[in-house]
Design an enzyme around this catalytic site. Structure first.
Site, PDB file in Angstrom:
ATOM      1  N   GLU A   1       0.896  -1.178  -0.034  1.00 41.72           N
ATOM      2  CA  GLU A   1      -0.059  -0.148  -0.121  1.00 41.72           C
ATOM      3  C   GLU A   1       0.982   1.193   0.066  1.00 41.72           C
ATOM      4  O   GLU A   1       1.610   1.319   0.955  1.00 41.72           O
ATOM      5  CB  GLU A   1      -0.654   0.074   1.205  1.00 41.72           C
ATOM      6  CG  GLU A   1      -2.109   0.711   1.273  1.00 41.72           C
ATOM      7  CD  GLU A   1      -3.005   0.494   0.113  1.00 41.72           C
ATOM      8  OE1 GLU A   1      -2.992   1.313  -0.843  1.00 41.72           O
ATOM      9  OE2 GLU A   1      -3.317  -0.605  -0.140  1.00 41.72           O
TER      10      GLU A   1
ATOM     11  N   CYS B   1      -2.064   8.947   2.775  1.00 40.24           N
ATOM     12  CA  CYS B   1      -1.878   8.352   1.351  1.00 40.24           C
ATOM     13  C   CYS B   1      -3.136   8.810   0.684  1.00 40.24           C
ATOM     14  O   CYS B   1      -2.942   8.918  -0.665  1.00 40.24           O
ATOM     15  CB  CYS B   1      -1.933   6.933   1.493  1.00 40.24           C
ATOM     16  SG  CYS B   1      -0.988   5.816   2.616  1.00 40.24           S
TER      17      CYS B   1
HETATM   18  C1  UN1 Z   1      -4.086   6.487   4.856  1.00 44.95           C
HETATM   19  O1  UN1 Z   1      -4.341   7.427   3.868  1.00 44.95           O
HETATM   20  O2  UN1 Z   1      -2.696   6.347   4.768  1.00 44.95           O
HETATM   21  O3  UN1 Z   1      -9.486   6.571   4.101  1.00 44.95           O
HETATM   22  C2  UN1 Z   1      -4.971   5.485   5.308  1.00 44.95           C
HETATM   23  C3  UN1 Z   1      -9.005   7.326   4.953  1.00 44.95           C
HETATM   24  C4  UN1 Z   1      -8.563   6.588   6.331  1.00 44.95           C
HETATM   25  C5  UN1 Z   1      -7.349   5.548   6.094  1.00 44.95           C
HETATM   26  C6  UN1 Z   1      -6.226   6.372   5.551  1.00 44.95           C
HETATM   27  N1  UN1 Z   1      -9.684   5.673   6.892  1.00 44.95           N
HETATM   28  O4  UN1 Z   1      -8.633   8.454   5.066  1.00 44.95           O
END
Ligand code: UN1
Length: 500
Positions: free
Chosen positions: A250, A284
């Site tokens: 990821e 992310c």
């Molecule tokens: C990440 O963006 O590193 O969707 C994880 C989201 C969170 C998880 C993000 N539930 O923004």
């Protein structure tokens, strides 16, 4: 003397064999020392592997519904300790309390989902082509799962990996990011209190270059899950490919929010504020590109800049803070570097663009929320992941161009479109090359019971969360039972005696 924390290996909290420790400080105030955590070495990992092997032998024989019960209790304990864990997480990671409470909640949701999955873990029973023969598929645990987790969701992302791995019957070795060791230490405490047999989980703190690599290269760890940079992920891909390991990656994102002229503009501004500057842009899934249709470009930017300038920076422990610090000094420097690049590329810095001037923020790693306009598609600002509160605004003329720009980067995690046009909405769902597309909602905010992940260089085809992750952490096995009492040859005897 700062408090010393330990590894959890072989069923006990133990000092690292290296004897080395690393101080961890609050990113909002670097004079606040939280404690010291081990800088372990390969010998610590070796002990963890020996223990995890014993843990696996025990755990794989525990019925999956009972494994699920441990996760149910884990969810209950996390709920009871939600606020306390959120505070510890804000202190070590920086994001505001509301967000760290959300992070723990994501862990709780993941726990309850995992608990119920212990009573599903479905296989299939399908008809055999031969008479008096049954055919079925079912799922088996794999072995030791090596889990390498990032700083930005110090509890939730470790739970995304640990809980499904455990319900599927694997044992686990976890190595959290060095900047956020405390949250995972607390998670391990909670799992043990919930009744997880001690040798089923091992916690080994240390640098990625040492412990992360040692996990990936260890021949007795067949399953690896990694969240982090695309650069490191592709290296892990090479190693795992060579060693025939199962790997879930990821990685990076360059997520865009598209705003069409028929959108509710107030709603679109709310969305981009949360998507770009929530978690100080360190998700992310963060919105790092804003694709504005010509007709609303100037108006929306005026509305946005007015709101961004009012965001309040400060310690995440202060309930009045909107935006907390970044994780460390080099994260701040990376933002500064990109603002310099923006100026040389001729972009306009509409707000932010530097560290805040106020002396009370001096001891923290703060960077002002930044909006860069006039970014050209294809430029570095438009393509590279910054992982901070820096938003690149790109002008576009119609939906075709917005879709093309969204799709031209190497990443493909999330995207968003604000529109009231149902045709535009479905075209976006169909044509945006991302693992997740939001309509009239920001690029962040995935829910724990749906698959999470991205296309292209964001991932390698696997998903976390939801039902799909359970396939990653288990091996499919097929069983055939022939109760005809004679040799039946598939493909050959199937049609014997029939007119075809
Ligand atoms: C990440 O963006 O590193 O969707 C994880 C989201 C969170 C998880 C993000 N539930 O923004």
């Amino acid at each position: 003397m700062p408090e010393r924390h330990l590894n959890f290996i072989g069923g006990c909290w133990v000092e690292p064999m290296t004897g080395e420790f690393r101080e961890n400080r609050n990113p909002a105030d670097s004079s606040d020392i939280i404690g010291e955590w081990p800088r372990s070495g390969p010998a610590d990992l070796q002990r963890a592997v020996e223990s995890a092997k014993r843990g696996f032998e025990l755990w794989k024989r525990t019925p999956a519904p009972l494994r699920g019960d441990v996760l149910k209790r884990t969810g209950d304990i996390l709920s009871a300790r939600k606020d306390e864990i959120a505070r510890a997480m804000t202190r070590e990671m920086g994001k505001v309390l509301n967000e760290t409470r959300g992070d723990v909640q994501e862990g709780i949701d993941t726990a309850y989902y995992a608990a119920s999955e212990g009573r599903r873990l479905f296989g299939y029973t399908v008809p055999s082509e031969l008479r008096n023969k049954w055919a079925m598929s079912y799922r088996r645990p794999i072995g030791i799962a090596g889990l390498i987790t990032p700083f930005n969701f110090p509890l939730a992302i470790p739970t995304w990996k640990t809980f499904p791995a455990l319900v599927c019957g694997n044992s686990v070795i976890i190595k959290p990011a060095e900047d956020v060791p405390h949250s995972v230490s607390l998670l391990v405490e909670v799992l043990l209190e919930a009744g997880l047999p001690p040798e089923v989980i091992q916690l080994v703190h240390g640098p990625g270059s040492r412990i992360g690599n040692a996990i990936v290269e260890h021949p007795d760890i067949p399953v690896i899950s990694f969240t982090g940079s695309t650069e490191i992920g592709s290296h892990l891909g090479e190693v795992c490919g060579r060693m025939h390991k199962r790997l879930s990656l990821e990685m990076g994102g360059k997520n865009a929010q598209i705003v069409m002229p028929d959108a509710d503009l107030e709603l679109a501004v709310d969305g981009v504020l949360w998507g770009a500057f929530g978690t100080t842009g360190q998700r992310c899934t963060a919105t790092s590109r804003l694709l504005l249709h010509d007709d609303i470009h100037d108006q929306l930017l005026d509305m946005l800049v007015a709101r961004v300038s009012r965001l309040r920076l400060g310690s995440g422990l202060d309930e009045a803070t909107d935006v907390g610090p970044m994780i460390n000094r080099s994260a701040v420097e990376k933002c500064e570097e990109y603002v310099t690049i923006a100026r040389t590329e001729g972009c306009d810095v509409l707000c932010g663009g530097q560290r805040p001037a106020s002396p009370e923020l001096e001891p923290g790693f703060f960077f002002q929320p930044t909006v860069l306009a006039g970014v050209r598609s294809g430029s570095r600002l438009a393509c590279e992941e910054i992982f901070g509160p820096v938003l690149s605004v790109i002008r576009c003329h119609d939906l075709d161009e917005a879709i093309r720009i969204n799709n031209e980067v190497v990443y493909g995690l999330s995207s968003s479109i604000y529109t009231r046009d149902v045709l535009a909405c479905f075209r976006a769902l169909n044509e945006l090359d991302n693992g997740i597309t939001y309509v009239n909602a920001p690029t962040i905010g995935a829910e724990a019971h749906l698959p999470f992940g991205g296309v292209k260089q964001t991932g390698n085809g696997h998903r976390e969360g939801g039902w799909e992750v359970y396939h990653f952490y288990s091996e499919t096995k097929v069983g055939y039972v022939d109760f005809s009492g004679k040799l039946q040859r598939a493909q050959i005897d199937t049609y014997a005696g029939s007119p075809t």
